[in-house]
Write a protein that holds these residues in place. Sequence first.
Motif, PDB file in Angstrom:
ATOM      1  N   ALA A  35      14.352  44.852  31.438  1.00  0.00           N
ATOM      2  CA  ALA A  35      14.917  46.178  31.245  1.00  0.00           C
ATOM      3  C   ALA A  35      14.278  47.211  32.160  1.00  0.00           C
ATOM      4  O   ALA A  35      14.748  48.337  32.267  1.00  0.00           O
ATOM      5  CB  ALA A  35      14.759  46.615  29.781  1.00  0.00           C
ATOM      6  N   GLN A  36      13.215  46.831  32.835  1.00  0.00           N
ATOM      7  CA  GLN A  36      12.538  47.770  33.727  1.00  0.00           C
ATOM      8  C   GLN A  36      13.481  48.212  34.844  1.00  0.00           C
ATOM      9  O   GLN A  36      14.332  47.448  35.314  1.00  0.00           O
ATOM     10  CB  GLN A  36      11.294  47.117  34.348  1.00  0.00           C
ATOM     11  N   SER A  37      13.301  49.429  35.281  1.00  0.00           N
ATOM     12  CA  SER A  37      14.164  49.974  36.340  1.00  0.00           C
ATOM     13  C   SER A  37      13.975  49.247  37.667  1.00  0.00           C
ATOM     14  O   SER A  37      14.810  49.361  38.562  1.00  0.00           O
ATOM     15  CB  SER A  37      13.866  51.464  36.531  1.00  0.00           C
ATOM     16  N   SER A  40      16.798  47.228  39.379  1.00  0.00           N
ATOM     17  CA  SER A  40      17.848  47.880  40.156  1.00  0.00           C
ATOM     18  C   SER A  40      17.531  47.908  41.650  1.00  0.00           C
ATOM     19  O   SER A  40      18.416  48.182  42.463  1.00  0.00           O
ATOM     20  CB  SER A  40      18.066  49.313  39.655  1.00  0.00           C
ATOM     21  N   GLU A  41      16.305  47.600  42.030  1.00  0.00           N
ATOM     22  CA  GLU A  41      15.924  47.574  43.439  1.00  0.00           C
ATOM     23  C   GLU A  41      16.266  46.247  44.107  1.00  0.00           C
ATOM     24  O   GLU A  41      16.106  46.097  45.316  1.00  0.00           O
ATOM     25  CB  GLU A  41      14.428  47.863  43.581  1.00  0.00           C
ATOM     26  N   PHE A  42      16.737  45.284  43.325  1.00  0.00           N
ATOM     27  CA  PHE A  42      17.105  43.978  43.859  1.00  0.00           C
ATOM     28  C   PHE A  42      18.615  43.926  44.090  1.00  0.00           C
ATOM     29  O   PHE A  42      19.390  44.444  43.293  1.00  0.00           O
ATOM     30  CB  PHE A  42      16.686  42.872  42.902  1.00  0.00           C
ATOM     31  N   PHE A 234      12.667  38.631  35.447  1.00  0.00           N
ATOM     32  CA  PHE A 234      14.047  38.767  35.006  1.00  0.00           C
ATOM     33  C   PHE A 234      14.856  37.597  35.552  1.00  0.00           C
ATOM     34  O   PHE A 234      14.566  37.069  36.633  1.00  0.00           O
ATOM     35  CB  PHE A 234      14.647  40.109  35.426  1.00  0.00           C
ATOM     36  N   VAL A 235      15.852  37.160  34.807  1.00  0.00           N
ATOM     37  CA  VAL A 235      16.624  35.978  35.201  1.00  0.00           C
ATOM     38  C   VAL A 235      17.577  36.298  36.333  1.00  0.00           C
ATOM     39  O   VAL A 235      17.972  37.452  36.540  1.00  0.00           O
ATOM     40  CB  VAL A 235      17.411  35.398  34.008  1.00  0.00           C
TER      41      VAL A 235
END
Length: 237
Positions: A35-37, A40-42, A234-235
């Motif tokens: 859930a970490q922001s 979104s950088e990936f 994260f998956v």
Amino acid sequence: MLLNISFKLMSLLGVYALSSAAIAHDANATYSDPAQSYRSEFVDVATLIPTALFDIRYFSGQNFVGKPIEGYNAPKCLLHKTAAAALVKAHSQAEQAGYNFKIYDCYRPQRAVDHFVRWVNDETDTKTKAAYYPNLGKDQLLGDYIAAKSGHSRGSTIDLTLTDSQGKALNMGSLFDMFDTISNTDDPRITQDQQANRYKLKNIMLAAGFSPYAMEWWHFTYQPQAYPNTYFDFVVQ
């Protein structure tokens, strides 16, 4: 007036202290919460390089474990946006030389690495030995070949090869994920043509800012890494 100035100065110093602490924390932290922001950088590399070929081995059973790996819920190549942008440049250079990329692995969740380690520690499971580690025992794989913490989990490392214009992979002298010194970029046992192919890939990646790993001709890490001290979990989906 002096009171107001002092108050404003203290407020600015407080903001600076908080900012400095955040930067220091970010440089040394390990994030695993999907859930970490930071997720979104990936980016999905296929959205940037749709003509590349994607053969994500850990989503399938075609790998040294012999089964799909935990954390790969989709056959996607995810990279941090800085590494992805550099890969676009590398792919453009490959295309200009008449080649394409075939991509095997990119971001790798920590849970996948944990799966690898459990496999290594299971001495009864040797069904892939002939294909992937014919000259080594499983007890020799941890360290140089399989690490408990992988640079792939930082989001700036990729495993790939070159193909010709018809999609046929160039002969590199060893298979992807072959745990043997023959996978070393400069192993003396490979032919001149195989070494030339390895250097075609290496030089393309170097020119785009990726550093090679001498033990694995397919392995490259973009520098500087966005998160050099972070192992995400994260998956892939």
